[in-house]
Design a protein around this motif. Structure first.
Motif, PDB file in Angstrom:
ATOM      1  N   VAL A  51       0.876  -1.169   0.000  1.00  0.00           N
ATOM      2  CA  VAL A  51       0.000   0.000   0.000  1.00  0.00           C
ATOM      3  C   VAL A  51       0.913   1.218   0.000  1.00  0.00           C
ATOM      4  N   GLY A  52       0.757   2.074  -0.998  1.00  0.00           N
ATOM      5  CA  GLY A  52       1.540   3.301  -1.055  1.00  0.00           C
ATOM      6  C   GLY A  52       0.788   4.413  -0.348  1.00  0.00           C
ATOM      7  N   SER A  59      -6.061   9.194   4.920  1.00  0.00           N
ATOM      8  CA  SER A  59      -6.454   7.972   4.229  1.00  0.00           C
ATOM      9  C   SER A  59      -7.223   7.015   5.134  1.00  0.00           C
ATOM     10  N   TRP A  60      -8.385   6.542   4.650  1.00  0.00           N
ATOM     11  CA  TRP A  60      -9.144   5.543   5.418  1.00  0.00           C
ATOM     12  C   TRP A  60      -8.370   4.229   5.449  1.00  0.00           C
ATOM     13  N   ASP A  68      -1.828   5.585  10.057  1.00  0.00           N
ATOM     14  CA  ASP A  68      -2.210   6.962   9.731  1.00  0.00           C
ATOM     15  C   ASP A  68      -1.358   8.024  10.431  1.00  0.00           C
ATOM     16  N   ASN A  69      -0.568   7.650  11.414  1.00  0.00           N
ATOM     17  CA  ASN A  69       0.334   8.605  12.074  1.00  0.00           C
ATOM     18  C   ASN A  69       1.790   8.382  11.683  1.00  0.00           C
TER      19      ASN A  69
END
Length: 103
Positions: A51-52, A59-60, A68-69
């Motif tokens: 996953v880029g 982004s969900w 996400d952090n």
């Protein structure tokens, strides 16, 4: 998957083995240093999917993968292997990235 690519077992960041050796993990290196373990013991050559992430905080998919952090980059969806006990002991809410955790 290139044979030199590895994924961090803590955050899933994918880099070459040489990049991990020279730069460490952009997300987790301070944890590895605090635990007194070598970065090479915290990466795995066995992982699934890519996953880029350009904007992880928006982004969900990044929220779903719990990245996400983290810094932007290429991440593995699933990483095989177990972190050293010294690292896990520092992380009271650690969830393995190998798919073994059931919520």
């Amino acid at each position: 998957m290139s044979s030199s690519e590895r994924a961090c077992m803590l955050c899933g960041l994918v880099q070459t083995e040489a990049e991990f050796v020279s730069k460490g993990c952009a997300n987790c290196q301070s944890i590895f240093d605090k635990a007194g373990v070598d970065t090479i013991d915290c990466i795995s050559p066995s992982f699934e999917g890519y996953v880029g992430m350009c904007k992880p905080n928006k982004s969900w998919c990044a929220r779903w993968l719990r990245i996400d952090n983290f810094h932007q980059g290429l991440y593995a969806v699933k990483v095989d292997g177990r972190l050293p006990v010294d690292v896990v002991d520092l992380l009271p809410h650690y969830i393995p990235r190998d798919g073994s955790h059931v919520e």
